[in-house]
Design a protein around this motif. Structure first.
Motif, PDB file in Angstrom:
ATOM      1  N   GLU A  82      10.528  50.165  78.390  1.00  0.00           N
ATOM      2  CA  GLU A  82      11.844  50.051  77.736  1.00  0.00           C
ATOM      3  C   GLU A  82      12.632  51.358  77.856  1.00  0.00           C
ATOM      4  OE1 GLU A  82      13.078  47.086  76.686  1.00  0.00           O
ATOM      5  OE2 GLU A  82      11.206  46.337  77.528  1.00  0.00           O
ATOM      6  N   VAL A  83      11.937  52.474  77.845  1.00  0.00           N
ATOM      7  CA  VAL A  83      12.593  53.774  78.055  1.00  0.00           C
ATOM      8  C   VAL A  83      13.163  53.833  79.465  1.00  0.00           C
ATOM      9  CG1 VAL A  83      12.169  56.262  78.294  1.00  0.00           C
ATOM     10  CG2 VAL A  83      11.244  55.018  76.333  1.00  0.00           C
ATOM     11  N   LEU A  84      12.392  53.380  80.440  1.00  0.00           N
ATOM     12  CA  LEU A  84      12.853  53.401  81.833  1.00  0.00           C
ATOM     13  C   LEU A  84      14.052  52.473  82.037  1.00  0.00           C
ATOM     14  CD1 LEU A  84       9.400  53.573  83.639  1.00  0.00           C
ATOM     15  CD2 LEU A  84      10.970  55.451  83.072  1.00  0.00           C
ATOM     16  N   LYS A  85      14.056  51.322  81.352  1.00  0.00           N
ATOM     17  CA  LYS A  85      15.225  50.431  81.422  1.00  0.00           C
ATOM     18  C   LYS A  85      16.453  51.107  80.819  1.00  0.00           C
ATOM     19  CE  LYS A  85      12.758  46.041  81.021  1.00  0.00           C
ATOM     20  NZ  LYS A  85      12.533  44.886  80.128  1.00  0.00           N
ATOM     21  N   ALA A  86      16.265  51.777  79.690  1.00  0.00           N
ATOM     22  CA  ALA A  86      17.378  52.485  79.043  1.00  0.00           C
ATOM     23  C   ALA A  86      17.900  53.600  79.946  1.00  0.00           C
ATOM     24  CB  ALA A  86      16.934  53.041  77.694  1.00  0.00           C
ATOM     25  N   ALA A  87      16.984  54.304  80.617  1.00  0.00           N
ATOM     26  CA  ALA A  87      17.392  55.360  81.547  1.00  0.00           C
ATOM     27  C   ALA A  87      18.198  54.771  82.705  1.00  0.00           C
ATOM     28  CB  ALA A  87      16.172  56.108  82.071  1.00  0.00           C
ATOM     29  N   ARG A  88      17.777  53.624  83.198  1.00  0.00           N
ATOM     30  CA  ARG A  88      18.489  52.974  84.301  1.00  0.00           C
ATOM     31  C   ARG A  88      19.910  52.576  83.860  1.00  0.00           C
ATOM     32  NH1 ARG A  88      17.029  50.878  89.292  1.00  0.00           N
ATOM     33  NH2 ARG A  88      15.799  52.787  89.215  1.00  0.00           N
ATOM     34  N   HIS A  89      20.042  52.063  82.656  1.00  0.00           N
ATOM     35  CA  HIS A  89      21.376  51.713  82.149  1.00  0.00           C
ATOM     36  C   HIS A  89      22.256  52.953  82.030  1.00  0.00           C
ATOM     37  CE1 HIS A  89      21.069  47.417  81.455  1.00  0.00           C
ATOM     38  NE2 HIS A  89      19.827  47.624  81.062  1.00  0.00           N
ATOM     39  N   SER A  90      21.673  54.071  81.649  1.00  0.00           N
ATOM     40  CA  SER A  90      22.428  55.323  81.571  1.00  0.00           C
ATOM     41  C   SER A  90      22.938  55.736  82.946  1.00  0.00           C
ATOM     42  CB  SER A  90      21.560  56.442  81.001  1.00  0.00           C
ATOM     43  OG  SER A  90      21.183  56.153  79.684  1.00  0.00           O
ATOM     44  N   VAL A  91      22.068  55.633  83.938  1.00  0.00           N
ATOM     45  CA  VAL A  91      22.446  56.006  85.302  1.00  0.00           C
ATOM     46  C   VAL A  91      23.531  55.072  85.831  1.00  0.00           C
ATOM     47  CG1 VAL A  91      21.605  56.148  87.677  1.00  0.00           C
ATOM     48  CG2 VAL A  91      20.281  57.143  85.839  1.00  0.00           C
ATOM     49  N   GLU A  92      23.399  53.788  85.561  1.00  0.00           N
ATOM     50  CA  GLU A  92      24.433  52.841  86.005  1.00  0.00           C
ATOM     51  C   GLU A  92      25.777  53.166  85.364  1.00  0.00           C
ATOM     52  OE1 GLU A  92      22.652  49.060  85.090  1.00  0.00           O
ATOM     53  OE2 GLU A  92      21.393  49.096  86.894  1.00  0.00           O
ATOM     54  N   GLU A  93      25.750  53.546  84.092  1.00  0.00           N
ATOM     55  CA  GLU A  93      26.989  53.957  83.414  1.00  0.00           C
ATOM     56  C   GLU A  93      27.554  55.216  84.069  1.00  0.00           C
ATOM     57  OE1 GLU A  93      30.055  53.603  80.690  1.00  0.00           O
ATOM     58  OE2 GLU A  93      28.412  52.199  80.991  1.00  0.00           O
ATOM     59  N   PHE A  94      26.669  56.169  84.394  1.00  0.00           N
ATOM     60  CA  PHE A  94      27.109  57.390  85.071  1.00  0.00           C
ATOM     61  C   PHE A  94      27.751  57.056  86.418  1.00  0.00           C
ATOM     62  CE2 PHE A  94      26.439  60.895  88.006  1.00  0.00           C
ATOM     63  CZ  PHE A  94      26.972  61.962  87.311  1.00  0.00           C
ATOM     64  N   ASN A  95      27.084  56.201  87.186  1.00  0.00           N
ATOM     65  CA  ASN A  95      27.611  55.831  88.506  1.00  0.00           C
ATOM     66  C   ASN A  95      28.968  55.136  88.402  1.00  0.00           C
ATOM     67  OD1 ASN A  95      25.527  56.916  90.073  1.00  0.00           O
ATOM     68  ND2 ASN A  95      24.289  55.066  89.856  1.00  0.00           N
ATOM     69  N   ASN A  96      29.169  54.340  87.375  1.00  0.00           N
ATOM     70  CA  ASN A  96      30.446  53.652  87.195  1.00  0.00           C
ATOM     71  C   ASN A  96      31.563  54.572  86.709  1.00  0.00           C
ATOM     72  OD1 ASN A  96      29.422  51.174  88.006  1.00  0.00           O
ATOM     73  ND2 ASN A  96      28.826  50.595  85.929  1.00  0.00           N
ATOM     74  N   SER A  97      31.198  55.716  86.151  1.00  0.00           N
ATOM     75  CA  SER A  97      32.228  56.600  85.590  1.00  0.00           C
ATOM     76  C   SER A  97      32.536  57.825  86.457  1.00  0.00           C
ATOM     77  CB  SER A  97      31.821  57.049  84.191  1.00  0.00           C
ATOM     78  OG  SER A  97      30.647  57.819  84.252  1.00  0.00           O
ATOM     79  N   THR A  98      31.865  57.969  87.591  1.00  0.00           N
ATOM     80  CA  THR A  98      32.148  59.117  88.457  1.00  0.00           C
ATOM     81  C   THR A  98      32.770  58.627  89.767  1.00  0.00           C
ATOM     82  OG1 THR A  98      29.974  59.068  89.528  1.00  0.00           O
ATOM     83  CG2 THR A  98      30.190  60.420  87.549  1.00  0.00           C
TER      84      THR A  98
END
Length: 185
Positions: free
Chosen positions: A88-104
């Motif tokens: 679940e931590v790894l899924k949360a980390a992946r969602h963070s990265v996807e958010e980062f990719n969408n905002s840069t």
């Protein structure tokens, strides 16, 4: 109404349930006058009676159960440290990265390389607080590949590693993920 005998001394705190029942649950006698139960006294009586009837797994009674200090390591609403490799931590980390990719506006995708610290807090759902490193990959945003198939940049001119703090709110029963906090440097 009788007062509970929990003073400041350790001895006061170690009264057994039976002593509490004997002193505070049954109607209190003052000479020939009996003090009646109040509603709060009745709830106290019910609570103490149930508490004293609890048994351990062997069926023996624990008369001091109510009076023991319980060492509960996790309190509702308090963040708890969890393993950084938890799925679940790894899924949360992946969602963070996807958010980062969408905002840069970087032409390459980033992905998580390491979660260094993870906390979880029970709120309306779960709130993950992550310290992690993310790295630039060889995959371009325009191709939108699955991040698991993307390798990290090895070219020193293109290689970039960022340290991030992220909060991810997960509501599992709604299949909802939100990333309200994401700071990378």
């Amino acid at each position: 109404m009788p007062m509970l005998p929990f003073g400041n001394s350790r001895k006061d705190k170690q009264l057994s349930c039976r002593a509490l029942l004997a002193k505070h649950v049954y109607p209190v006698s003052l000479g020939h006058h009996m003090l009646p139960f109040t509603q709060s006294t009745m709830w106290l009586a019910i609570l103490l009676a149930l508490c004293c009837l609890t048994s351990d797994s062997h069926g023996t009674h624990s008369p001091d159960f109510c009076c023991k200090d319980l060492n509960i390591s996790v309190k509702p609403g308090f963040p708890k440290i969890i393993k950084t490799n938890d799925s679940e931590v790894l899924k949360a980390a992946r969602h963070s990265v996807e958010e980062f990719n969408n905002s840069t506006n970087d032409i390459f995708l980033f992905k998580e390389s390491r979660v260094s610290k993870a906390l979880v807090q029970v709120v309306k759902g779960l709130k993950y607080m992550l310290n992690m490193e993310i790295g630039r990959t060889t995959c371009r945003k325009t191709t939108h590949p699955h991040l698991d198939n993307c390798d990290f940049q090895t070219n020193p001119a293109l290689k970039r590693v960022l340290h991030c703090y992220s909060e991810v709110w997960v509501i599992p029963w709604l299949h909802s993920f939100k990333v309200p906090v994401l700071r990378c440097h």
